[in-house]
Write a protein that holds these residues in place. Structure first.
Motif, short mmCIF file in Angstrom:
data_model
loop_
_atom_site.label_atom_id
_atom_site.label_comp_id
_atom_site.label_asym_id
_atom_site.label_seq_id
_atom_site.Cartn_x
_atom_site.Cartn_y
_atom_site.Cartn_z
N THR A 1 96.11 2.96 78.16
CA THR A 1 96.22 2.92 79.62
C THR A 1 95.02 2.20 80.26
OG1 THR A 1 97.33 5.05 79.47
CG2 THR A 1 96.59 4.38 81.66
N GLN B 1 95.46 -1.60 80.76
CA GLN B 1 96.63 -2.03 81.52
C GLN B 1 96.28 -2.14 83.00
OE1 GLN B 1 99.32 1.03 80.20
NE2 GLN B 1 100.01 -0.17 78.45
N GLU C 1 97.71 -1.44 85.94
CA GLU C 1 98.07 -0.53 87.03
C GLU C 1 96.90 0.39 87.38
OE1 GLU C 1 101.45 -2.09 84.91
OE2 GLU C 1 99.88 -0.77 84.14
N GLN D 1 96.66 6.54 86.91
CA GLN D 1 96.91 5.62 85.80
C GLN D 1 95.62 5.35 85.02
OE1 GLN D 1 99.92 4.97 85.26
NE2 GLN D 1 101.10 4.81 87.15
N TYR E 1 90.13 3.80 84.32
CA TYR E 1 91.32 3.09 84.80
C TYR E 1 91.54 1.77 84.06
CZ TYR E 1 92.67 6.29 88.46
OH TYR E 1 93.13 7.40 89.14
K LIG Z 1 95.34 1.39 84.09
#
Ligand SMILES: [K+]
Ligand SMILES: [K+]
Ligand SMILES: [K+]
Lengths: 268, 268, 268
Positions: free
Chosen positions: C74, C77, C79, C84, C250
């Motif tokens: 995650t 990525q 987002e 997230q 994040y």
């Molecule tokens: K993320």
């Protein structure tokens, strides 16, 4: 102060355009809007098999160890981060789309990952053609289509928001429904992948275009005005930017005016 | 040159606001932030059954051939591409949300797909009401709630990033956990879907609003100041833009000031 | 009118930069571009177990009732909506990444959810170090690596677009493939999680940085120029903004110049 107001107004206008899917134009090839892949007319997805004989044998026996590309529906989705593309083998291939509506095509757009954030550019498409299929039964089905279109129009947001019972990455999930129009049925009983584009008066040549990898990532190509509505459309790639192994398509968009009874709808 | 500097500064400021979820305001109804659907108080998701008697019989027997809309959680997620909405039947329905925090509501926002990229606008909501539920046990649970809130506050990012063991598209996945606060428990033992909003002093009317389909896609509505913290909130739709079949909600957001001990948190 | 033209030009330029993943810089740690988590060198994902003894017993017996954070992928990525992120326990932990390419690192970027839309900021990382691993077999494998890199370069878009046969949220799915380069093999036979960073000449210290939660959400940190190409990199977090329970990451990005034969590629 007047300058400051002018700045803010121009920025709001441009941010508004940008925020509407970056172009502020309806895309009738968007998968979440109901567009589908016409599987029999679309090239196979690129696969990379192991190079050593031993791993190759294992792969043929078990099916594992094969690296497959993302499915063709990926080219009808807005994500353009690196890797969100559909690959086919070599420099020549095609993507066939059943649009979410019958339209008069006004433009097409091709989006690629920007070369400044990409890690390679050779697999981008270079020269491509766009073809469409005129509905054989255009005149005789005009009223019937309009009635279906009317009902379908009322249900558009809902139909597009559906969760299909068949998982989207399962083979066959993009095969045309029995509820699709008759023109797609006649397509499927054409010569399939060996379809000779241009060999029928129903094949409408919309243009040949060059995607410039050195230009902006999103490039829109105007299409000469036609008085024929279409629902099936093909992006036929003739060359890429020099990758002999495969070509990878990020996003293909189709713009136009709707061909149904609701002429008061504005997409302006 | 001074103009150039002024331009760049204004653009940076507006891009920054735009990049913070387009509004730069915390959304306590965002699903990835921990908000949940209160299923018993939310309208059923629209389904479209086959029209021919034969297909209808197959559907009733086998369950296939029914087209279902996306689940209500979709209306608490930021994607607003065409089709990313939750449909309910007709022009009247409601969406009930357990917010990620107890807050004093200051505003609500409704996002719809832009009419310039949409393929239909009639299913957008038009007039709607927003209601909230005051916590019955407010005074007696004040200290307990603050202690729970304190601990929950420390864990917010982590809790919101959880992968639930129950898949999100499985029926019941949005039913309230047993760890939710007591106010939701008392809600669930109310009259469910037949809840008469306004029939209890705990029902807080936050406003009646009109979403203008001809305006900007994202519209924020100020809510008069209240001195009551809330955690459950309902968007009750009274009419849409003329679609008799269904209404489809893209995104409902709730803004406010947190009602816990951390008053030094700024959301400004 | 000249001002109006100037405004539009500046806005186009800034929107273009913004639209290229918000920084207009290639990210060699992006998961969709092929980057992977080096699992043995990455901290465990934070779990929250029930507090009551009864629920704890059930959790230990059945495995249910445990709330787990999103997986480490995650953090690779794009987002950054609330939630997230990837959580690890406490204020100290690390994320190890196999980059999609061998590069000369020029900068790293850390993205966090904006504090104006977040509901808490204490779990953001504060002080962190970035380390990389020099390939032991650099000189002897130079030609072999270049040949592999050449072939790999041709296949980048396709490889990055692959759907792996192993589902991405399945344990072990990010473990290094047998097809990865030999430097990662030697890493895995190092001391695992108890790796003492700095204890080997192959451990390259790229810098110690402070993520300022009160600054912009996206912060880029320049790295002094090095003449060593690397492919494995570690973000080692030493402190967060005061959350004793966990830290939640994040997005971690890595920028650089490619270290393969294609020096004519421009990422500028
Ligand atoms: K993320
Ligand atoms: K795509
Ligand atoms: K949505």
């Amino acid at each position: 102060d007047m300058v400051r107001q002018e700045i803010r107004k121009a920025v709001e206008e441009m941010l508004y355009t940008y925020s509407q899917d970056k172009l502020n134009k309806a895309d009738f090839a968007l998968s979440s809007g109901g567009a589908k892949i016409i599987v029999p007319l679309t090239s196979p997805t690129y696969e990379q098999w192991p190079t050593s004989w031993f791993k190759l044998a294992i792969a043929k026996l078990t099916g594992s160890g094969i690296t497959r590309g993302k499915p063709p529906i990926t080219a009808l989705q807005p994500e353009t981060h690196v890797g969100q593309c559909w690959p086919f083998a070599g420099q020549q291939g095609q993507l066939a789309v059943l649009l979410s509506r019958r339209i008069y095509v006004t433009a097409i757009t091709y989006d690629h990952v920007s070369k400044t954030v990409a890690m390679g550019t050779t697999s981008a498409p270079k020269e491509f053609e766009v073809w469409a299929f005129i509905d054989d039964d255009n005149d005789s089905n005009e009223k019937t289509d309009q009635k279906m279109e009317q009902k379908s129009d009322e249900n558009i947001d809902y139909v597009t928001s559906t969760l299909k019972n068949i998982p989207s990455n399962q083979p066959g999930s993009n095969i045309l429904d029995s509820s699709s129009s008759s023109s797609s049925s006649s397509l499927l009983h054409s010569s399939g992948k060996d379809l000779k584009l241009g060999s029928s008066p129903n094949h409408l040549f919309l243009g040949r275009f060059i995607y410039d990898i050195n230009g902006l990532p999103i490039q829109t190509f105007e299409v000469d005005k036609w008085n024929k509505p279409v629902r099936a459309i093909i992006m036929k790639v003739n060359s890429n930017w020099d990758n002999p192994s495969y070509t990878c398509l990020y996003r293909f968009r189709v713009h136009g005016r709707r061909a149904d009874a609701n002429q008061n709808f504005s997409t302006g």
